[in-house]
Scaffold this active site. Sequence first.
Site, PDB file in Angstrom:
ATOM      1  N   ASN A  55      46.021  27.384  30.537  1.00  0.00           N
ATOM      2  CA  ASN A  55      44.665  27.843  30.184  1.00  0.00           C
ATOM      3  C   ASN A  55      44.633  28.918  29.089  1.00  0.00           C
ATOM      4  O   ASN A  55      43.716  28.943  28.280  1.00  0.00           O
ATOM      5  CB  ASN A  55      43.879  28.266  31.420  1.00  0.00           C
ATOM      6  CG  ASN A  55      44.473  29.445  32.124  1.00  0.00           C
ATOM      7  OD1 ASN A  55      45.687  29.640  32.127  1.00  0.00           O
ATOM      8  ND2 ASN A  55      43.626  30.242  32.732  1.00  0.00           N
ATOM      9  N   GLY A  98      50.162  30.763  37.431  1.00  0.00           N
ATOM     10  CA  GLY A  98      49.635  29.424  37.710  1.00  0.00           C
ATOM     11  C   GLY A  98      48.871  29.406  39.024  1.00  0.00           C
ATOM     12  O   GLY A  98      48.357  30.436  39.472  1.00  0.00           O
ATOM     13  N   GLU A 151      51.438  35.490  39.350  1.00  0.00           N
ATOM     14  CA  GLU A 151      50.081  35.716  38.811  1.00  0.00           C
ATOM     15  C   GLU A 151      49.281  34.466  39.132  1.00  0.00           C
ATOM     16  O   GLU A 151      49.438  33.436  38.476  1.00  0.00           O
ATOM     17  CB  GLU A 151      50.151  35.941  37.289  1.00  0.00           C
ATOM     18  CG  GLU A 151      50.924  37.174  36.864  1.00  0.00           C
ATOM     19  CD  GLU A 151      50.117  38.460  37.005  1.00  0.00           C
ATOM     20  OE1 GLU A 151      48.872  38.393  37.021  1.00  0.00           O
ATOM     21  OE2 GLU A 151      50.730  39.533  37.109  1.00  0.00           O
ATOM     22  N   CYS A 183      41.396  32.614  34.619  1.00  0.00           N
ATOM     23  CA  CYS A 183      41.706  32.984  36.006  1.00  0.00           C
ATOM     24  C   CYS A 183      40.822  34.119  36.503  1.00  0.00           C
ATOM     25  O   CYS A 183      40.556  34.220  37.701  1.00  0.00           O
ATOM     26  CB  CYS A 183      43.175  33.358  36.132  1.00  0.00           C
ATOM     27  SG  CYS A 183      43.651  34.647  34.973  1.00  0.00           S
ATOM     28  N   GLU A 199      38.762  27.664  43.872  1.00  0.00           N
ATOM     29  CA  GLU A 199      38.507  28.149  42.515  1.00  0.00           C
ATOM     30  C   GLU A 199      37.901  27.022  41.652  1.00  0.00           C
ATOM     31  O   GLU A 199      38.400  25.897  41.675  1.00  0.00           O
ATOM     32  CB  GLU A 199      39.883  28.553  41.959  1.00  0.00           C
ATOM     33  CG  GLU A 199      39.902  29.151  40.608  1.00  0.00           C
ATOM     34  CD  GLU A 199      41.353  29.378  40.138  1.00  0.00           C
ATOM     35  OE1 GLU A 199      42.280  28.693  40.621  1.00  0.00           O
ATOM     36  OE2 GLU A 199      41.539  30.240  39.279  1.00  0.00           O
TER      37      GLU A 199
HETATM   38  P1  NAD Z   1      49.906  25.101  37.811  1.00  0.00           P
HETATM   39  O1  NAD Z   1      50.305  25.951  38.967  1.00  0.00           O
HETATM   40  O2  NAD Z   1      49.581  23.679  38.063  1.00  0.00           O
HETATM   41  O3  NAD Z   1      51.076  25.074  36.709  1.00  0.00           O
HETATM   42  C1  NAD Z   1      51.668  26.243  36.204  1.00  0.00           C
HETATM   43  C2  NAD Z   1      53.100  25.923  35.769  1.00  0.00           C
HETATM   44  O4  NAD Z   1      53.837  25.473  36.887  1.00  0.00           O
HETATM   45  C3  NAD Z   1      53.218  24.857  34.697  1.00  0.00           C
HETATM   46  O5  NAD Z   1      54.152  25.286  33.740  1.00  0.00           O
HETATM   47  C4  NAD Z   1      53.719  23.643  35.453  1.00  0.00           C
HETATM   48  O6  NAD Z   1      54.564  22.829  34.697  1.00  0.00           O
HETATM   49  C5  NAD Z   1      54.483  24.243  36.613  1.00  0.00           C
HETATM   50  N1  NAD Z   1      54.403  23.409  37.823  1.00  0.00           N
HETATM   51  C6  NAD Z   1      53.373  22.614  38.219  1.00  0.00           C
HETATM   52  N2  NAD Z   1      53.660  22.019  39.392  1.00  0.00           N
HETATM   53  C7  NAD Z   1      54.895  22.440  39.752  1.00  0.00           C
HETATM   54  C8  NAD Z   1      55.732  22.175  40.868  1.00  0.00           C
HETATM   55  N3  NAD Z   1      55.362  21.346  41.838  1.00  0.00           N
HETATM   56  N4  NAD Z   1      56.940  22.782  40.922  1.00  0.00           N
HETATM   57  C9  NAD Z   1      57.331  23.635  39.940  1.00  0.00           C
HETATM   58  N5  NAD Z   1      56.578  23.911  38.855  1.00  0.00           N
HETATM   59  C10 NAD Z   1      55.374  23.325  38.753  1.00  0.00           C
HETATM   60  O7  NAD Z   1      48.734  25.883  37.111  1.00  0.00           O
HETATM   61  P2  NAD Z   1      47.805  25.394  35.929  1.00  0.00           P
HETATM   62  O8  NAD Z   1      46.952  24.293  36.419  1.00  0.00           O
HETATM   63  O9  NAD Z   1      48.604  25.166  34.699  1.00  0.00           O
HETATM   64  O10 NAD Z   1      46.926  26.713  35.691  1.00  0.00           O
HETATM   65  C11 NAD Z   1      45.765  26.990  36.376  1.00  0.00           C
HETATM   66  C12 NAD Z   1      45.981  27.975  37.497  1.00  0.00           C
HETATM   67  O11 NAD Z   1      46.619  29.148  37.021  1.00  0.00           O
HETATM   68  C13 NAD Z   1      44.678  28.464  38.102  1.00  0.00           C
HETATM   69  O12 NAD Z   1      44.791  28.503  39.493  1.00  0.00           O
HETATM   70  C14 NAD Z   1      44.516  29.869  37.549  1.00  0.00           C
HETATM   71  O13 NAD Z   1      43.733  30.732  38.324  1.00  0.00           O
HETATM   72  C15 NAD Z   1      45.918  30.315  37.462  1.00  0.00           C
HETATM   73  N6  NAD Z   1      46.056  31.370  36.471  1.00  0.00           N
HETATM   74  C16 NAD Z   1      46.344  32.630  36.855  1.00  0.00           C
HETATM   75  C17 NAD Z   1      46.446  33.632  35.904  1.00  0.00           C
HETATM   76  C18 NAD Z   1      46.781  35.054  36.256  1.00  0.00           C
HETATM   77  O14 NAD Z   1      47.094  35.806  35.341  1.00  0.00           O
HETATM   78  N7  NAD Z   1      46.720  35.457  37.503  1.00  0.00           N
HETATM   79  C19 NAD Z   1      46.259  33.326  34.572  1.00  0.00           C
HETATM   80  C20 NAD Z   1      45.959  32.019  34.226  1.00  0.00           C
HETATM   81  C21 NAD Z   1      45.871  31.048  35.165  1.00  0.00           C
END
Ligand code: NAD
Length: 456
Positions: free
Chosen positions: A113, A186, A208, A242, A332
């Site tokens: 994002n 994530g 995070e 987020c 969310e």
């Molecule tokens: P996600 O958790 O699906 O993916 C994040 C990362 O994890 C990616 O690089 C992905 O390749 C990897 N990943 C995905 N599935 C995995 C698995 N099963 N095993 C190991 N690695 C895996 O998140 P997203 O959809 O890319 O991002 C959105 C989420 O991130 C939202 O929930 C948002 O709130 C959160 N977010 C948090 C912050 C913060 O600073 N707290 C900032 C941005 C986004």
Amino acid sequence: MVQDIVNAQNDFFATQKTKNVALRKQLLKRLKQEIEVQEDAICNALYADFKKPKFEALATETQLVLAELGHAIQNVERWSRPIPVEASWTNFPSKDWIQPEPFGKVLIISPWNYPFMLTLAPLVGALAAGNTAVLKPSELSPNTSRIIAQIIQNVFPAEYVAVVEGGVETSQALLAEKWEYIFFTGSTRVGKIVYKSAAEHLTPVTLELGGKNPCVVDETASVKLAAKRIAWGKFINAGQTCIAPDYILVHKTVKERFVEELKHHITEFYGSDIQKSLDFARITTEKHYRELKEKLEGQTLLFGGSCVDSEKYVAPTLVDEPDMNSKLMEGEIFGPILPIIAYETEGDLHRYISNYGKSLAFYLFSTDKKFQKKLMSQYSFGGGTINDTVIHISNKRLPFGGVGPSGIGGYHGKHSFDLFSHKKSIVKRGNWLDIPLRYAPYKLSTAWAKRFKHLF
Ligand code: NAD
């Protein structure tokens, strides 16, 4: 390949070269220069990934990273110095200090994002603290992932910093290795997977994560300004932020006026044909787009609601009084859909806010100082803003992170350096005096030993 990088970084870290603060500073400077040179290319990549407007790409991605880099370059020498602390009398004579030291090799996994900022900002702290790093950007923003890989390759040898591109399997292959620190941004779901993998090697983590961020507008709020600031914080990056306000709890006496102001400001920002606006981004993935569409099913709309499949376009949308058990209010939202819920009493507020647990962000619009103080202390959340949205992320002096289900640990500025440093405690004894009282056979009475608390 993963194994080769891991071995190379282990060997490189063992040379002690990353402990050289002058080298860290020089590389941070090189990274800053490279990002400055590539700033347009980064913006183009973000546009190619999800039509991120250039202004937003600069303001919320590259410039935030450059600010972190500038701050670290300016302060890394000072931060890295040993911190002297008062010695305790029991150790007299001694000198005591805390020596910040790098953990070793750090794994940074990031989402799509804010794909540039959320990969590079933690890297700044990791490098300033003297670690090596492997970055795993999201596969769902492939253009940004590619340019990150290019930038890193231009500045660092892979034994110092490497980018491993790929999806879930790549991420899992990386997580199977032993790291000295894992920094993950994530979803909460994947955060749990990361935490479990880290536990295998007792690796410390920063998580995070996300959450459902409440935004309260009370009857004393400056309604016009509240609506403007909420519309900005919610619809920037098409709601894929987020810390965007997830849902609004507005006092019933000002709800109508507030909704009218919101509509007015959305139109002011993006025009009457929002799909044509160059300032409004798209949903990044097909899956997420479909989920957002489903969330809208059966809801009462106050504004917006249109979706265009071919573009993954979801209009800024206001939803009236969604059922708490509806799909929209389950988790969310992470898109440009804003539920508006009227409240009357603090009990109403509590029912909603406590239902979703500790959020990443919390927003309150109110001019009632007592109420501001009360809500800020009553609820636990990562960070928040009174009378605005999102902007607490922009002050590098404030640690950014969640609590409970919204995350573990906080970073930015000096907080990043601290996060990526182990604080090594050292006592250096003098040899000219050796008080014999601690040695057996003990000569002091136990009554004397009970006074030790005054000496530690
Ligand atoms: P996600 O958790 O699906 O993916 C994040 C990362 O994890 C990616 O690089 C992905 O390749 C990897 N990943 C995905 N599935 C995995 C698995 N099963 N095993 C190991 N690695 C895996 O998140 P997203 O959809 O890319 O991002 C959105 C989420 O991130 C939202 O929930 C948002 O709130 C959160 N977010 C948090 C912050 C913060 O600073 N707290 C900032 C941005 C986004």
